[in-house]
Design a protein around this motif. Structure first.
Motif, PDB file in Angstrom:
ATOM      1  N   ILE A  71      33.589  39.838  48.143  1.00  0.00           N
ATOM      2  CA  ILE A  71      34.728  40.234  47.456  1.00  0.00           C
ATOM      3  C   ILE A  71      35.841  39.957  48.877  1.00  0.00           C
ATOM      4  CG2 ILE A  71      35.507  41.251  45.556  1.00  0.00           C
ATOM      5  CD1 ILE A  71      36.530  43.705  46.371  1.00  0.00           C
ATOM      6  N   GLY A  72      35.544  40.191  49.503  1.00  0.00           N
ATOM      7  CA  GLY A  72      35.596  39.153  51.738  1.00  0.00           C
ATOM      8  C   GLY A  72      35.703  37.854  51.302  1.00  0.00           C
TER       9      GLY A  72
ATOM     10  N   GLN B  84      40.287  32.100  49.213  1.00  0.00           N
ATOM     11  CA  GLN B  84      41.557  32.428  48.925  1.00  0.00           C
ATOM     12  C   GLN B  84      42.760  32.346  49.861  1.00  0.00           C
ATOM     13  OE1 GLN B  84      42.064  32.474  45.986  1.00  0.00           O
ATOM     14  NE2 GLN B  84      44.057  32.177  45.222  1.00  0.00           N
TER      15      GLN B  84
ATOM     16  N   PHE C 273      40.872  37.699  59.469  1.00  0.00           N
ATOM     17  CA  PHE C 273      40.688  38.815  58.199  1.00  0.00           C
ATOM     18  C   PHE C 273      39.289  39.179  57.832  1.00  0.00           C
ATOM     19  CE2 PHE C 273      39.922  38.125  53.691  1.00  0.00           C
ATOM     20  CZ  PHE C 273      41.611  39.786  53.321  1.00  0.00           C
TER      21      PHE C 273
ATOM     22  N   GLN D 208      36.333  39.628  35.329  1.00  0.00           N
ATOM     23  CA  GLN D 208      37.248  40.101  36.264  1.00  0.00           C
ATOM     24  C   GLN D 208      37.681  38.528  38.096  1.00  0.00           C
ATOM     25  OE1 GLN D 208      39.297  42.996  36.706  1.00  0.00           O
ATOM     26  NE2 GLN D 208      38.034  43.780  34.910  1.00  0.00           N
ATOM     27  N   LEU D 209      36.651  37.941  37.842  1.00  0.00           N
ATOM     28  CA  LEU D 209      37.320  37.505  38.468  1.00  0.00           C
ATOM     29  C   LEU D 209      36.612  35.495  37.824  1.00  0.00           C
ATOM     30  CD1 LEU D 209      34.427  38.024  41.195  1.00  0.00           C
ATOM     31  CD2 LEU D 209      36.921  38.567  41.124  1.00  0.00           C
ATOM     32  N   PRO D 210      37.299  35.152  37.027  1.00  0.00           N
ATOM     33  CA  PRO D 210      37.221  34.011  36.211  1.00  0.00           C
ATOM     34  C   PRO D 210      37.493  32.713  37.378  1.00  0.00           C
ATOM     35  CG  PRO D 210      38.752  35.077  35.094  1.00  0.00           C
ATOM     36  CD  PRO D 210      38.260  36.537  36.281  1.00  0.00           C
ATOM     37  N   ASN D 211      38.711  33.307  37.216  1.00  0.00           N
ATOM     38  CA  ASN D 211      38.607  32.016  38.764  1.00  0.00           C
ATOM     39  C   ASN D 211      38.580  31.636  39.677  1.00  0.00           C
ATOM     40  OD1 ASN D 211      41.777  31.299  36.842  1.00  0.00           O
ATOM     41  ND2 ASN D 211      42.071  33.672  37.125  1.00  0.00           N
ATOM     42  N   TYR D 212      38.249  32.823  40.821  1.00  0.00           N
ATOM     43  CA  TYR D 212      37.428  32.776  42.246  1.00  0.00           C
ATOM     44  C   TYR D 212      36.579  32.648  42.465  1.00  0.00           C
ATOM     45  CZ  TYR D 212      42.034  35.452  43.862  1.00  0.00           C
ATOM     46  OH  TYR D 212      43.321  35.655  44.416  1.00  0.00           O
ATOM     47  N   VAL D 213      34.776  32.973  41.200  1.00  0.00           N
ATOM     48  CA  VAL D 213      34.231  31.944  41.066  1.00  0.00           C
ATOM     49  C   VAL D 213      33.802  31.453  40.230  1.00  0.00           C
ATOM     50  CG1 VAL D 213      31.700  33.026  40.715  1.00  0.00           C
ATOM     51  CG2 VAL D 213      32.977  34.792  42.019  1.00  0.00           C
TER      52      VAL D 213
ATOM     53  N   TRP E  68      38.431  43.004  57.301  1.00  0.00           N
ATOM     54  CA  TRP E  68      38.447  43.144  56.042  1.00  0.00           C
ATOM     55  C   TRP E  68      37.806  44.269  56.357  1.00  0.00           C
ATOM     56  CZ3 TRP E  68      39.594  42.138  51.130  1.00  0.00           C
ATOM     57  CH2 TRP E  68      39.268  42.357  50.133  1.00  0.00           C
TER      58      TRP E  68
ATOM     59  N   GLU F 198      41.015  39.761  40.617  1.00  0.00           N
ATOM     60  CA  GLU F 198      42.203  38.624  41.587  1.00  0.00           C
ATOM     61  C   GLU F 198      42.988  38.747  42.051  1.00  0.00           C
ATOM     62  OE1 GLU F 198      41.203  35.685  38.995  1.00  0.00           O
ATOM     63  OE2 GLU F 198      39.194  36.041  38.824  1.00  0.00           O
TER      64      GLU F 198
ATOM     65  N   ILE G 204      42.914  41.497  45.035  1.00  0.00           N
ATOM     66  CA  ILE G 204      42.680  40.436  45.787  1.00  0.00           C
ATOM     67  C   ILE G 204      43.539  39.612  46.887  1.00  0.00           C
ATOM     68  CG2 ILE G 204      40.657  38.825  46.593  1.00  0.00           C
ATOM     69  CD1 ILE G 204      39.045  39.656  44.631  1.00  0.00           C
TER      70      ILE G 204
ATOM     71  N   ALA H 135      38.282  36.530  48.915  1.00  0.00           N
ATOM     72  CA  ALA H 135      39.556  36.604  49.853  1.00  0.00           C
ATOM     73  C   ALA H 135      39.904  35.234  50.647  1.00  0.00           C
ATOM     74  CB  ALA H 135      39.578  38.091  50.352  1.00  0.00           C
ATOM     75  N   SER H 136      38.925  35.336  51.393  1.00  0.00           N
ATOM     76  CA  SER H 136      38.526  34.623  52.563  1.00  0.00           C
ATOM     77  C   SER H 136      39.458  33.169  51.963  1.00  0.00           C
ATOM     78  CB  SER H 136      38.011  34.430  53.217  1.00  0.00           C
ATOM     79  OG  SER H 136      37.844  34.419  54.526  1.00  0.00           O
TER      80      SER H 136
ATOM     81  N   VAL I  40      45.241  39.806  50.489  1.00  0.00           N
ATOM     82  CA  VAL I  40      45.655  38.646  51.267  1.00  0.00           C
ATOM     83  C   VAL I  40      46.753  38.303  51.433  1.00  0.00           C
ATOM     84  CG1 VAL I  40      45.432  36.095  51.359  1.00  0.00           C
ATOM     85  CG2 VAL I  40      43.207  37.131  50.274  1.00  0.00           C
TER      86      VAL I  40
ATOM     87  N   LEU J 124      31.089  42.111  34.672  1.00  0.00           N
ATOM     88  CA  LEU J 124      32.332  42.622  35.743  1.00  0.00           C
ATOM     89  C   LEU J 124      32.523  40.778  36.499  1.00  0.00           C
ATOM     90  CD1 LEU J 124      32.870  44.459  38.497  1.00  0.00           C
ATOM     91  CD2 LEU J 124      33.810  42.100  39.292  1.00  0.00           C
TER      92      LEU J 124
END
Lengths: 87, 87
Positions: free
Chosen positions: A75-76, A82, B68, A37-42, B72, B2, B5, A79-80, B9, A33
């Motif tokens: 993901i919170g 981000q 936030f 799905q989260l290659p840039n956020y993680v 969330w 992403e 999310i 998101a925070s 936001v 996953l």
């Protein structure tokens, strides 16, 4: 917002349903996953050790499976970050 | 995931930025957000009393503003319900 929430639920289920318990993420499912799905956020999302540590920090009851609620906390945080909110 | 999310936001910020503190939701901003963005997920979303109670239950530090992180937790509960997860 409802469709965004629905997307997150649907995607979680799609990965969680691949092996074992259909409502939780095993380590492999979590790896897949995050990578897909989260290659840039993680950061370093394809580094197995990074993902293992991340999973360990989220798995509150330490049973090797992530519930939706445990996953939601991750993901919170993403998101925070981000959104530039302090947390 | 992403982009979902990112949507949450962005929408939070759009409502939070309308008055007062740009990074938190006042009661009015929360009312407007729930009515417009979560009409199906929150029952009786146009009933002011329902929204007041909901806001009270989320506002952990009871300062009349939702961060936030507090927000969330609400959408996590809605998502969990939507997905049929036990929580």
């Amino acid at each position: 917002m409802e469709s965004a929430i629905c997307t997150l639920v649907t995607q979680f289920k799609a990965y969680a349903g691949k092996d074992g318990s259909a409502s939780t993420l095993s380590k492999d499912e979590f790896h897949n996953l995050v990578k897909a799905q989260l290659p840039n956020y993680v950061k370093n999302s394809s580094d197995a050790e990074v993902i293992d540590q991340l999973m360990g920090s989220l798995d509150e009851d330490n049973d090797g499976e992530l519930t939706f609620s445990e996953f939601w906390q991750l993901i919170g945080k993403l998101a925070s970050k981000q959104g530039g909110f302090n947390q």
